[in-house]
Design an enzyme around this catalytic site. Structure first.
Site, PDB file in Angstrom:
ATOM      1  N   TRP A  74       0.839  -1.206   0.000  1.00  0.00           N
ATOM      2  CA  TRP A  74       0.000   0.000   0.000  1.00  0.00           C
ATOM      3  C   TRP A  74       0.870   1.250   0.000  1.00  0.00           C
ATOM      4  CZ3 TRP A  74       0.657  -3.290   4.020  1.00  0.00           C
ATOM      5  CH2 TRP A  74       0.732  -2.829   5.324  1.00  0.00           C
ATOM      6  N   ASP A  75       0.797   2.150   0.959  1.00  0.00           N
ATOM      7  CA  ASP A  75       1.478   3.456   0.861  1.00  0.00           C
ATOM      8  C   ASP A  75       2.895   3.328   0.284  1.00  0.00           C
ATOM      9  OD1 ASP A  75      -0.774   4.074   2.309  1.00  0.00           O
ATOM     10  OD2 ASP A  75       0.274   5.168   3.878  1.00  0.00           O
ATOM     11  N   ALA A 102       4.096   4.984   7.157  1.00  0.00           N
ATOM     12  CA  ALA A 102       4.630   5.707   6.005  1.00  0.00           C
ATOM     13  C   ALA A 102       5.605   6.831   6.343  1.00  0.00           C
ATOM     14  CB  ALA A 102       3.490   6.274   5.178  1.00  0.00           C
ATOM     15  N   ARG A 128       2.107  11.315  12.214  1.00  0.00           N
ATOM     16  CA  ARG A 128       2.787  10.333  11.372  1.00  0.00           C
ATOM     17  C   ARG A 128       3.106  10.867   9.980  1.00  0.00           C
ATOM     18  NH1 ARG A 128      -2.676   7.744  11.929  1.00  0.00           N
ATOM     19  NH2 ARG A 128      -3.760   7.842   9.942  1.00  0.00           N
ATOM     20  N   ASP A 129       3.710  10.003   9.178  1.00  0.00           N
ATOM     21  CA  ASP A 129       3.982  10.232   7.762  1.00  0.00           C
ATOM     22  C   ASP A 129       4.967  11.373   7.512  1.00  0.00           C
ATOM     23  OD1 ASP A 129       2.045   8.293   7.673  1.00  0.00           O
ATOM     24  OD2 ASP A 129       0.504   9.499   6.707  1.00  0.00           O
ATOM     25  N   GLU A 158      -3.719  12.978   5.635  1.00  0.00           N
ATOM     26  CA  GLU A 158      -2.676  11.971   5.584  1.00  0.00           C
ATOM     27  C   GLU A 158      -1.598  12.268   4.545  1.00  0.00           C
ATOM     28  OE1 GLU A 158      -4.084   8.322   7.374  1.00  0.00           O
ATOM     29  OE2 GLU A 158      -5.380   8.162   5.611  1.00  0.00           O
TER      30      GLU A 158
HETATM   31  C1  FRU Z   1      -2.548   6.053   4.800  1.00  0.00           C
HETATM   32  C2  FRU Z   1      -2.108   5.634   6.181  1.00  0.00           C
HETATM   33  C3  FRU Z   1      -0.889   6.434   6.604  1.00  0.00           C
HETATM   34  C4  FRU Z   1      -0.185   5.492   7.546  1.00  0.00           C
HETATM   35  C5  FRU Z   1      -0.491   4.145   6.932  1.00  0.00           C
HETATM   36  C6  FRU Z   1      -0.599   3.018   7.919  1.00  0.00           C
HETATM   37  O1  FRU Z   1      -2.976   5.023   4.011  1.00  0.00           O
HETATM   38  O2  FRU Z   1      -3.154   5.789   7.121  1.00  0.00           O
HETATM   39  O3  FRU Z   1      -1.238   7.663   7.184  1.00  0.00           O
HETATM   40  O4  FRU Z   1       1.171   5.774   7.616  1.00  0.00           O
HETATM   41  O5  FRU Z   1      -1.699   4.269   6.220  1.00  0.00           O
HETATM   42  O6  FRU Z   1      -0.820   1.797   7.287  1.00  0.00           O
END
Ligand code: FRU
Length: 433
Positions: free
Chosen positions: A61-62, A132, A211-212, A300
């Site tokens: 995913w991310d 992420a 986060r991120d 996000e």
């Molecule tokens: C976006 C998210 C990010 C996070 C990740 C966790 O898809 O919510 O903000 O880092 O997924 O899986």
């Protein structure tokens, strides 16, 4: 992401920025967000669920590319690199956040990706799992920013989030690319004045985020920052409604809250912190660049693309993260300003840059705009009959497994002109060049 807040101990790292009080946080207002509506320019094409997964044994995913310090896409010894959150593909998709592992892929053409492996030994990393971030190469050193989620050794998963950095050596040869000799540091935690702590959220909010981390060198000043997803500080009881959150005076006079007390709990913010040393292990929190108080709970993976004199600020959010007074889709949203820390106005008037088609509203998520205008994302779900599948709770395991994409979605090309954007075309899945 859906999370449950759980108590944990935080240490506070906070130093007020000298110019902090003069910087003006921009608002994504109820007025802006009430204009959100899909248009031809903002609706992505339907994705046929028939292409091969990039790594059949993994949910992917991310994803973010390895960049140079100036934000351009890096090529190291002939290879492009992307980093992705991954989990074993036999796991239920909704469980993947609890075991997320950062892996990398490399490619000579920026389109066909070869799995490299884990970015680093997760035993040495902070967090019970890693979420992420972003990646930057400088003087041959990899700077991999990530979210340390939970704590090592915890018995049950917790949701504490801290910003972390792993620095490592890059080893490239004719057979690919790998990374070694990592050092890990925690680089920022919420301090409770600009950014909400987990304890503040527990006093009545619907969740907290911190986060991120996304590295950004300001081309105008050469200063180095991280952007991140956070929430406006304080508990709901400590918050007051600033009429500016609603919008213009005209709009304010015609607007009635559906449920103001509930709307108050939506406090998404795009955070920024400035690097205070050369090794990027220390950052000073500054006031948020943008807040979505009473509007949205999760902004996000914020990131910036610059063009001419303008900063284009992008973020992702979900339909169910908008407050009770608003209806808007899962999407990529954006804002522009000629200053880094203030003056942001929504692109396309509402902020909506890219949404899935209405009858496949959850087909892709976690978009990231690259400096060349290409937008990567992951292929999320197909054919869920319009159900909100954020946590997949209501469907059978077989259904979940059969309908989760778990691989990169077709890349989209975005044209950006002043304060307007337009999806121009669709390209191969995962194409970054
Ligand atoms: C976006 C998210 C990010 C996070 C990740 C966790 O898809 O919510 O903000 O880092 O997924 O899986």
């Amino acid at each position: 992401l859906l999370t449950t807040a759980i108590v944990s101990t935080l240490s506070f790292v906070f130093a007020p920025a000298a110019s902090a009080e003069t910087a003006g946080t921009s608002n994504w207002t109820i007025e802006d967000a009430s204009k959100i509506e899909r248009t031809d320019d903002t609706t992505a094409p339907y994705i046929e669920p028939d292409f091969e997964k990039m790594a059949p044994e993994l949910h992917v995913w991310d994803t973010w590319p390895l960049r140079e310090k100036d934000g351009s896409i890096a090529k190291v010894n002939g290879y492009y690199v992307i980093f992705s959150l991954t989990a074993d593909s036999d796991l239920l998709p909704g469980k993947r956040h609890d075991v997320a592992t950062i892996r990398y892929f490399y490619s000579k053409d920026g389109k066909n990706w070869e799995l490299g492996g884990k970015a680093f030994d997760t035993e040495q990393a902070y967090g019970s799992r890693q979420w992420a971030g972003s990646a930057m190469i400088e003087d041959g050193k990899l700077n991999l920013f990530y979210t340390a989620t939970g704590r090592k050794g915890e018995e049950n998963v917790t949701y504490e989030q801290r910003l972390a950095l792993a620095t490592g050596d890059v080893e490239a040869n004719g057979k690919g690319i790998s990374f070694a000799n990592f050092d890990h540091s925690i680089i920022l935690e919420p301090e409770g004045k600009y950014y909400q702590t987990e304890e503040q959220a527990e006093a009545g909010d619907i969740g907290y985020t911190f986060r991120d981390p996304w590295f950004f060198e300001d081309p105008k000043t050469g200063k180095e920052y991280i952007l991140f997803e956070g929430n406006s500080a304080g508990t709901p009881a400590e918050r007051t409604l600033d009429p500016a959150y609603i919008g213009s005076e005209d709009f304010q006079s015609s607007f009635d809250f559906v449920n103001q007390d509930f709307a108050k709990r939506f406090n998404g913010a795009i955070g920024i912190a400035e690097a205070t040393n050369d090794s990027y292990t220390e950052f000073e929190a500054m006031p948020p660049i943008l807040e979505a108080n009473y509007v949205n709970q999760e902004l996000e993976r914020p990131h910036i693309v610059t063009k001419g004199n303008q900063y284009y600020l992008f973020t992702n959010t979900h339909e169910h993260k908008f407050g009770p007074d608003l209806t808007a889709p899962d999407g990529l949203y954006g804002f522009s300003s000629d200053q880094l820390t203030s003056g942001y106005e929504p692109l396309n008037e509402s902020g909506l840059v890219l949404a899935n088609p209405e009858d496949h509203a959850y087909q892709a998520y976690s978009w990231m705009v690259l400096p060349n205008g290409k937008v990567i994302s992951f292929y999320n779900f197909h054919d869920l009959d319009g159900k909100n599948i954020a946590d997949l709770g209501g469907t059978s395991p077989e259904y979940q497994m059969a309908h989760f994409g778990g691989t990169l979605a077709p890349t989209l090309k975005l044209a950006i002109q002043n304060d307007r954007t337009k999806i121009v075309n669709e390209q191969a899945p995962g194409k970054i060049k």
